[in-house]
Scaffold this motif. Structure first.
Motif, PDB file in Angstrom:
ATOM      1  N   SER A  70      93.131  40.589  10.985  1.00  0.00           N
ATOM      2  CA  SER A  70      94.361  40.889  10.251  1.00  0.00           C
ATOM      3  C   SER A  70      94.665  42.378  10.323  1.00  0.00           C
ATOM      4  O   SER A  70      93.805  43.205  10.625  1.00  0.00           O
ATOM      5  CB  SER A  70      94.230  40.453   8.786  1.00  0.00           C
ATOM      6  OG  SER A  70      93.218  41.204   8.135  1.00  0.00           O
ATOM      7  N   GLN A  72      96.930  45.733   8.369  1.00  0.00           N
ATOM      8  CA  GLN A  72      97.538  46.245   7.154  1.00  0.00           C
ATOM      9  C   GLN A  72      98.335  47.497   7.507  1.00  0.00           C
ATOM     10  O   GLN A  72      97.860  48.361   8.244  1.00  0.00           O
ATOM     11  CB  GLN A  72      96.483  46.587   6.098  1.00  0.00           C
ATOM     12  CG  GLN A  72      95.642  45.406   5.642  1.00  0.00           C
ATOM     13  CD  GLN A  72      94.501  45.820   4.735  1.00  0.00           C
ATOM     14  OE1 GLN A  72      94.532  46.880   4.116  1.00  0.00           O
ATOM     15  NE2 GLN A  72      93.479  44.993   4.655  1.00  0.00           N
ATOM     16  N   PHE A  94      99.847  43.035   4.230  1.00  0.00           N
ATOM     17  CA  PHE A  94      98.797  42.310   4.947  1.00  0.00           C
ATOM     18  C   PHE A  94      99.471  41.260   5.826  1.00  0.00           C
ATOM     19  O   PHE A  94     100.352  40.530   5.352  1.00  0.00           O
ATOM     20  CB  PHE A  94      97.869  41.643   3.924  1.00  0.00           C
ATOM     21  CG  PHE A  94      96.901  40.631   4.503  1.00  0.00           C
ATOM     22  CD1 PHE A  94      95.625  41.014   4.896  1.00  0.00           C
ATOM     23  CD2 PHE A  94      97.266  39.292   4.632  1.00  0.00           C
ATOM     24  CE1 PHE A  94      94.740  40.077   5.408  1.00  0.00           C
ATOM     25  CE2 PHE A  94      96.381  38.357   5.145  1.00  0.00           C
ATOM     26  CZ  PHE A  94      95.119  38.753   5.538  1.00  0.00           C
ATOM     27  N   HIS A 165      97.419  36.972  -0.852  1.00  0.00           N
ATOM     28  CA  HIS A 165      97.749  36.480   0.488  1.00  0.00           C
ATOM     29  C   HIS A 165      98.216  35.036   0.408  1.00  0.00           C
ATOM     30  O   HIS A 165      97.916  34.310  -0.552  1.00  0.00           O
ATOM     31  CB  HIS A 165      96.548  36.602   1.425  1.00  0.00           C
ATOM     32  CG  HIS A 165      95.314  35.878   0.975  1.00  0.00           C
ATOM     33  ND1 HIS A 165      95.126  34.516   1.169  1.00  0.00           N
ATOM     34  CD2 HIS A 165      94.199  36.310   0.326  1.00  0.00           C
ATOM     35  CE1 HIS A 165      93.940  34.157   0.682  1.00  0.00           C
ATOM     36  NE2 HIS A 165      93.356  35.236   0.150  1.00  0.00           N
TER      37      HIS A 165
END
Length: 268
Positions: A70, A72, A94, A165
């Protein structure tokens, strides 16, 4: 399942449409933060600063069952004291296109990996992991050369953060009522909670005011919980506490908010 993912297009097309409240913080900084004339090369100074940065993170534990690698992106604002201690907070988006929920929408997918749209045609689906983080940290800079630019050096910072999330679903061609409005909540896996964040790295403040950056390694342990009553595709209720772990690297560009002292001029 026919999945089309464009995480960066999603990020810049949606997140950037909503300017962060951090910019307002700069507005309300005490005037003395911006007016004091200081020389970073000569001595340790206090200053406010704004930082924009990127984090590339690997998921672990429960988070790894849902998402892969992931990213950011975000902004932080803080204040550094003469002693090298500093405080900072901010907001970070995110996002990821690596989704590992194999059962997601299994009750809606038809052969070929399509969804049936409201008008009876077949449509693909775009799936992204999205969310945000709000850290609140305290840090300390340890100068490598205290006699020259004692404002730069290795740093350690730690503090709590809020982490949220979810899985965002976007039909690519036509509207699908089964994943629209409140029905979408049965598939998005909305999750949030409080966690701890630790960063170790190097911060550099240049006296010319241009080359200011930070690099480091970041870790976080987030104690989260599902905020949906049931998942439509599995028919299950997620009632267990989760442990969402992240680790990776961070890079940032820093904008010190102070007025440099004028260059020294010598007359003979």
């Amino acid at each position: 399942m026919r999945v089309i993912n464009h995480p960066y297009k999603f990020f810049f097309g949606n997140f950037c449409q909503h300017p962060g409240l951090l910019c307002l913080l700069i507005f309300f900084l005490p005037p003395q933060f911006l007016k004091a004339q200081k020389s970073i090369a000569d001595s340790a100074v206090s200053m406010a600063f704004l930082q924009v940065g990127y984090q590339g993170m690997i998921t672990h534990s429960d988070l790894a069952d849902r998402f892969g690698y992931s990213s950011q992106l975000g902004m932080e604002v803080g204040y550094k004291f003469r002693t090298g201690w500093y405080l900072n907070t901010g907001i970070k988006a995110f996002f990821t296109d690596v989704i590992r929920e194999d059962s997601l929408m299994s009750n809606l997918i038809v052969p070929g990996g399509f969804l049936i749209a409201d008008n009876g045609t077949l449509t693909g689906i775009r799936i992204l992991g999205t969310g945000f983080l709000v850290p609140l940290t305290i840090g300390k800079i340890f100068p490598l050369n205290p006699t020259h630019n004692s404002n730069s050096g290795l740093f350690v910072e730690v503090g709590p953060q809020f982490f949220q999330h979810k899985i965002s679903l976007f039909p690519t061609d036509e509207k699908v009522a089964a994943i629209s409005g409140d029905y979408k909540k049965g598939y998005d896996r909305l999750t949030n909670g409080i966690g701890l964040r630790e960063v170790v790295g190097y911060r550099y403040f240049a006296d010319n005011g241009y080359l200011n950056f930070s690099i480091g390694f970041e870790f976080s342990q987030n104690f989260t919980h599902s905020r949906r009553s049931i998942n439509f595709d599995t028919g299950e209720i997620e009632s267990n506490n989760r442990l969402d772990l992240l680790s990776g690297f961070s890079v940032g560009w820093i904008f010190p908010l102070y007025q440099r002292a004028p260059d020294k001029v010598y007359y003979f």
